[in-house]
Design a protein around this motif. Structure first.
Motif, PDB file in Angstrom:
ATOM      1  N   LEU A  94      53.440  73.848  -3.939  1.00 48.33           N
ATOM      2  CA  LEU A  94      53.738  72.850  -4.968  1.00 48.33           C
ATOM      3  C   LEU A  94      55.252  72.641  -5.040  1.00 48.33           C
ATOM      4  O   LEU A  94      56.031  73.514  -4.655  1.00 48.33           O
ATOM      5  N   THR A  95      55.648  71.487  -5.559  1.00 47.23           N
ATOM      6  CA  THR A  95      57.072  71.223  -5.744  1.00 47.23           C
ATOM      7  C   THR A  95      57.574  72.019  -6.952  1.00 47.23           C
ATOM      8  O   THR A  95      56.788  72.603  -7.696  1.00 47.23           O
ATOM      9  N   GLY A  96      58.888  72.008  -7.128  1.00 50.38           N
ATOM     10  CA  GLY A  96      59.461  72.674  -8.295  1.00 50.38           C
ATOM     11  C   GLY A  96      58.882  72.106  -9.577  1.00 50.38           C
ATOM     12  O   GLY A  96      58.398  72.835 -10.441  1.00 50.38           O
ATOM     13  N   ARG A  97      58.878  70.773  -9.683  1.00 47.42           N
ATOM     14  CA  ARG A  97      58.333  70.143 -10.882  1.00 47.42           C
ATOM     15  C   ARG A  97      56.829  70.400 -10.984  1.00 47.42           C
ATOM     16  O   ARG A  97      56.315  70.704 -12.057  1.00 47.42           O
ATOM     17  N   GLY A  98      56.141  70.314  -9.842  1.00 49.04           N
ATOM     18  CA  GLY A  98      54.698  70.561  -9.814  1.00 49.04           C
ATOM     19  C   GLY A  98      54.350  71.942 -10.351  1.00 49.04           C
ATOM     20  O   GLY A  98      53.371  72.104 -11.083  1.00 49.04           O
TER      21      GLY A  98
END
Lengths: 314, 297
Positions: A94-98
């Motif tokens: 997942l991304t940082g924001r995700g």
């Protein structure tokens, strides 16, 4: 309401191997304090923090968090507690924001309507907004650590438990963490921050606790701990004057007078004014090339207490 | 920003508990987040897609060898039937997947569920949010089960599609030789699919229990597959017939009962009861273990 954000009584953890990781500690973190929880690696800091958060069951002793008993009250107490325990841990795909969004979606009391805004605000606060859409697995160690801090900032907390928050950060990142801790304290958040490096957190702490091999060997306000120590005097003179200067300092009643084998003399400056020392040296005809008074170093105190210095990795 | 923050913090300290009380729908959001994680994971998607190829490959193989009598020699009746009627490719595909591939699917989901989170370290952050341990465990179980059922459904649907294309769908000849209309045959095959899906529930719970014992997801996955394989082996040893009715996999192949003229409800209900028993026993063990374990990863 208790005036202590964290309180333990006789807190002990004995692992099934028989090793006593934490031995009868009485931790007291007042509300509003920035409590520096210090000790060498392996001295029991992380195990203590895990017990505070209900992750590890104490062998004996009690834990009170924000006035309520843990781990029984975990469901009510842990919401207003932000925690960074033993390094960052997120989903690599997942991304940082995700990752923040997923974590917040699992938080039973978080408001879904403000989730995206809060995630971005937290990312901005730790300087990660530009890397928000990058996958976590592509993050550097420092970015991972920042994301873990961002996760604790998703909501305003009453208590922050930060375990080695400066791990993996460069000097600039370390300064930013100190600034963050200071800001949190100004907002009224109690901060319990652990480190094996005193110098990294010393400046922001109002209180200090020192762990050594599972025991809490020292605890108090930073002012008290520092105040109890005499200042150090250093006199540099010509080689021919060293013996004479030593005599003068001894006659003034200074303690622990010793030279470094060359031209420098050290002593503890207790109850004697610096001006009086200068006067006496000059009167005795000692050529003073340098005179320096050092504030007591907590580092020295902690090295004495823990026996091995703070960074065992060095 | 620190201005608004400090104002909010003061309110937090004053307003107290309700701000931190669980919101309506929290459980649903937790489950949805978990499902997104499990079903959104590339590895899992690839695995399920691969599983969906099994009926296609099986169908093509049967299609190419359908006129060669030596090819079907000794092969199960089900496979031969599939060449006559595409509906049976669904049953044949599940039959082929049941010994290893479906237990592997269960293992994949269960290994990730608790051990995977523990090894990644994300478990501790979930618990301090806080999400209660029982809730974490139940959510993990439901998500793992959903993943397994999706896999079963994919095999079934792909089997039906491949069967329809290759062999066509016709009225169904039951094991007893009676022919029933296609609609009834489809309903019976749906019964087979549901039964297979339910039969895997026990293994999901066993896998979840294993997953609470270790922080190494691969170890949990291997152990889960081993449980199903060992159970199948023990079930094949006549000397152990006394314990056969209690083995996890004993009634797994009872789905054939749906294809008899008189559906063998006795066998089917025994199979379901056995699953319930395994779920209760290992669900309790998993709960006892997970709610008391030290989370030291």
């Amino acid at each position: 309401m208790s005036d202590l954000a964290v309180r333990t009584r006789g807190l002990t953890k004995r692992f099934s191997s028989g090793q006593v990781a934490v031995d009868q500690i009485d931790l007291q973190v007042p509300r509003g304090a920035v409590y520096g929880f210090l000790g060498p690696n392996g001295s029991g800091k992380t195990t203590t923090l895990r017990m505070l958060l209900g992750l590890v069951q104490p062998t004996s002793g009690e834990v009170e968090l924000l006035g309520q008993a843990m781990p029984q009250a975990a469901a009510q107490v842990l919401g207003p507690v932000g925690a960074l325990v033993e390094g960052p841990a997120f989903w690599p795909h997942l991304t940082g924001r995700g990752n923040l969004v997923r974590l917040d979606a699992c938080d039973p009391s978080a408001d879904p309507a403000t989730r995206a805004t809060r995630a971005d605000a937290a990312l901005a606060r730790v300087g990660l907004l530009a890397a928000a859409t990058k996958k976590y697995r592509q993050y550097s160690l420092g970015m991972k650590q920042r994301l873990a801090l961002a996760a604790t900032l998703l909501r305003p907390r009453e208590l922050m438990v930060l375990d080695e928050p400066t791990n993996g950060l460069d000097p600039q990142g370390t300064r930013e963490v100190r600034t963050l801790v200071r800001e949190l304290a100004e907002e009224g958040t109690t901060v319990l921050v652990s480190s094996h490096l005193l110098a990294e957190i010393d400046q922001v702490c109002t209180h200090l606790g020192v762990m050594s091999t599972g025991r809490l060997v020292l605890q108090g306000t930073r002012a008290d701990l520092a105040g109890g120590r005499p200042r150090q005097l250093e006199v540099t003179t010509a080689p021919a004057h060293v013996d004479q200067a030593r005599q003068v300092l001894a006659d003034l009643g200074l303690g622990d007078v010793h030279d470094d084998g060359a031209t420098r003399l050290c002593a503890t400056l207790e109850g004697v004014a610096t001006a009086a020392v200068t006067q006496a040296l000059v009167t005795a005809g000692v050529g003073v090339e340098g005179l320096h008074v050092r504030e007591p170093s907590l580092e020295e105190l902690f090295v004495e207490l823990t026996g091995e210095g703070f960074d065992v990795a060095h | 920003m620190s201005h608004t923050d400090s104002a909010e913090t003061v309110r937090t300290a004053g307003a107290g508990a309700e701000r931190w009380a669980p919101r309506r729908g929290a459980t649903g959001r937790l489950l949805a987040a978990e499902l997104r994680l499990v079903l959104g994971r590339r590895r899992n998607q690839v695995f399920v897609a691969g599983l969906g190829l099994v009926p296609v490959l099986l169908g093509v193989m049967l299609y190419l060898t359908r006129d060669d009598p030596s090819a079907s020699e000794g092969s199960p009746l089900l496979l031969a039937q599939a060449t006559q009627n595409g509906v049976f490719l669904v049953v044949a595909s599940l039959f082929m997947c049941l010994p290893f591939l479906l237990p592997l699917t269960v293992a994949l989901a269960c290994g990730d569920a608790v051990a995977g989170e523990a090894s990644a370290g994300t478990l501790r952050y979930l618990l301090v949010l806080p999400v209660g341990r029982t809730k974490v465990l139940v959510t993990k179980a439901v998500a793992a089960l959903v993943f397994v059922e999706v896999a079963v459904a994919v095999v079934a649907v792909m089997g039906l599609v491949a069967g329809a294309v290759l062999f066509g769908l016709h009225d169904v000849v039951l094991l007893s030789g009676t022919t029933v209309p296609l609609a009834e045959g489809m309903a019976r095959v749906l019964g087979v699919v549901v039964y297979v899906g339910v039969s895997l529930t026990g293994l999901v719970v066993v896998g979840l229990f294993v997953s609470t014992l270790t922080e190494v997801p691969v170890a949990a996955m291997v152990a889960t597959v081993v449980v199903s394989v060992v159970s199948t082996i023990l079930d094949s040893l006549p000397a152990l017939s006394a314990i056969h009715p209690y083995l996890l996999t004993h009634y797994w192949y009872g789905f054939g009962e749906f294809l008899r003229l008189e559906v063998g409800w006795g066998v089917i209900s025994s199979g379901l009861a056995l699953q319930v028993a395994w779920i209760v026993v290992f669900g309790t063990l998993a709960w006892a273990r997970f709610t008391s374990a030290d989370i030291s990863s």
